[in-house]
Design a protein around this motif. Structure first.
Motif, mmCIF file in Angstrom:
data_model
loop_
_atom_site.group_PDB
_atom_site.id
_atom_site.type_symbol
_atom_site.label_atom_id
_atom_site.label_comp_id
_atom_site.label_asym_id
_atom_site.label_seq_id
_atom_site.Cartn_x
_atom_site.Cartn_y
_atom_site.Cartn_z
ATOM 1 N N GLY A 97 0.833 -1.201 0.000
ATOM 2 C CA GLY A 97 0.000 0.000 0.000
ATOM 3 C C GLY A 97 0.865 1.247 0.000
ATOM 4 O O GLY A 97 1.882 1.313 -0.688
ATOM 5 N N ASN A 98 0.468 2.230 0.775
ATOM 6 C CA ASN A 98 1.199 3.495 0.818
ATOM 7 C C ASN A 98 2.265 3.549 1.894
ATOM 8 O O ASN A 98 2.862 4.593 2.120
ATOM 9 C CB ASN A 98 0.221 4.659 0.997
ATOM 10 N N LYS A 99 2.526 2.422 2.546
ATOM 11 C CA LYS A 99 3.622 2.369 3.509
ATOM 12 C C LYS A 99 4.899 2.034 2.745
ATOM 13 O O LYS A 99 4.883 1.224 1.820
ATOM 14 C CB LYS A 99 3.353 1.315 4.571
ATOM 15 N N PHE A 100 5.990 2.672 3.145
ATOM 16 C CA PHE A 100 7.259 2.441 2.450
ATOM 17 C C PHE A 100 8.415 2.743 3.378
ATOM 18 O O PHE A 100 8.273 3.463 4.360
ATOM 19 C CB PHE A 100 7.361 3.295 1.184
ATOM 20 N N TYR A 101 9.556 2.154 3.044
ATOM 21 C CA TYR A 101 10.806 2.499 3.700
ATOM 22 C C TYR A 101 11.442 3.641 2.918
ATOM 23 O O TYR A 101 11.315 3.710 1.694
ATOM 24 C CB TYR A 101 11.753 1.293 3.726
ATOM 25 N N PHE A 102 12.115 4.519 3.624
ATOM 26 C CA PHE A 102 12.707 5.688 2.972
ATOM 27 C C PHE A 102 13.617 5.290 1.814
ATOM 28 O O PHE A 102 13.567 5.864 0.741
ATOM 29 C CB PHE A 102 13.481 6.528 3.974
ATOM 30 N N HIS A 103 14.470 4.283 2.042
ATOM 31 C CA HIS A 103 15.410 3.887 0.993
ATOM 32 C C HIS A 103 14.697 3.280 -0.218
ATOM 33 O O HIS A 103 15.202 3.314 -1.328
ATOM 34 C CB HIS A 103 16.436 2.885 1.542
ATOM 35 N N ASP A 155 3.493 3.587 -6.243
ATOM 36 C CA ASP A 155 3.430 2.638 -7.356
ATOM 37 C C ASP A 155 4.808 2.000 -7.501
ATOM 38 O O ASP A 155 5.680 2.513 -8.199
ATOM 39 C CB ASP A 155 3.012 3.363 -8.628
ATOM 40 N N ARG A 156 4.993 0.876 -6.811
ATOM 41 C CA ARG A 156 6.293 0.204 -6.815
ATOM 42 C C ARG A 156 6.641 -0.360 -8.191
ATOM 43 O O ARG A 156 7.798 -0.354 -8.589
ATOM 44 C CB ARG A 156 6.299 -0.904 -5.765
ATOM 45 N N ASP A 157 5.637 -0.852 -8.918
ATOM 46 C CA ASP A 157 5.886 -1.449 -10.227
ATOM 47 C C ASP A 157 6.476 -0.443 -11.211
ATOM 48 O O ASP A 157 7.377 -0.764 -11.982
ATOM 49 C CB ASP A 157 4.598 -2.039 -10.811
ATOM 50 N N ILE A 162 3.096 9.052 -6.186
ATOM 51 C CA ILE A 162 2.055 9.973 -6.618
ATOM 52 C C ILE A 162 1.604 10.763 -5.403
ATOM 53 O O ILE A 162 1.137 10.189 -4.400
ATOM 54 C CB ILE A 162 0.864 9.229 -7.280
ATOM 55 N N LEU A 163 1.763 12.081 -5.488
ATOM 56 C CA LEU A 163 1.449 12.974 -4.377
ATOM 57 C C LEU A 163 0.339 13.937 -4.764
ATOM 58 O O LEU A 163 0.195 14.296 -5.934
ATOM 59 C CB LEU A 163 2.681 13.789 -3.968
ATOM 60 N N HIS A 164 -0.394 14.372 -3.773
ATOM 61 C CA HIS A 164 -1.353 15.457 -3.930
ATOM 62 C C HIS A 164 -0.732 16.646 -3.203
ATOM 63 O O HIS A 164 -0.932 16.836 -2.005
ATOM 64 C CB HIS A 164 -2.711 15.083 -3.331
#
Length: 176
Positions: A97-103, A155-157, A162-164
């Motif tokens: 989802g929208n969770k991610f690691y900084f790197h 969008d990892r793929d 994508i930001l608002h």
């Protein structure tokens, strides 16, 4: 093991007992995930050295009480105070989802929902109270606060973030 192939887990903060145990501050939201480690890499004199763990358990939420193999005295523990702990990137729990690691998102294209391509994400600056997306937009540095409401989608793929971005913020940096 190279540092670029690892993630920062925490730092050895202080000695715990006269038997060589140490308390390590864990820089994570889920310290319980790291209670049963077999080993960690300790940065010692600029090198990542594998240290095998004899015993470890949580201590006061964010600390891990660790007894390393062959570290059985106060003097041995003293030498480790201030050393940083690392684990291989492969040990990071997968996020979706929208969770991610900084790197993980470094180098992603940053897309604004209204204006389109803003630029490439250079890094996330978390040295202040408010983390910032640092974006290179054709040679101009653009800073956007890393706020959940601004993150439309990861969008990892397609390696896109994508930001608002709030109206007017990009105008501070760009002629858009």
């Amino acid at each position: 093991m190279r540092k670029k192939d690892c993630f920062y887990l925490g730092k050895i903060a202080k000695k715990f007992s006269f038997k060589g145990e140490v308390l390590a501050y864990l820089d994570t939201d889920e310290p319980e995930l790291y209670e049963n480690l077999e080993s960690v890499f300790v940065e010692f004199n600029g090198q990542l050295i594998p240290f095998f763990i004899e015993d470890a358990f949580l201590h006061k939420n964010d600390f891990l009480r660790i007894r390393f193999e062959e570290c059985d005295s106060e003097e041995a523990a003293e030498r480790l105070i201030g050393c940083e702990l690392y684990l291989p990137l492969t040990m990071l729990p997968k996020l979706d989802g929208n969770k991610f690691y900084f790197h993980e998102v470094t180098g992603f294209d940053v897309i604004d929902t209204k204006l389109g391509l803003v630029g490439k994400l250079i890094r996330i600056n978390d040295s202040n109270y408010q983390p910032l997306f640092e974006i290179d937009s054709n040679g101009t540095e653009v800073l956007v606060p890393m706020i959940d409401e601004f993150i439309e989608r990861v969008d990892r793929d397609n390696k896109q973030l994508i930001l608002h971005i709030p109206d007017g913020l990009l105008n501070l940096y760009l002629d858009k």
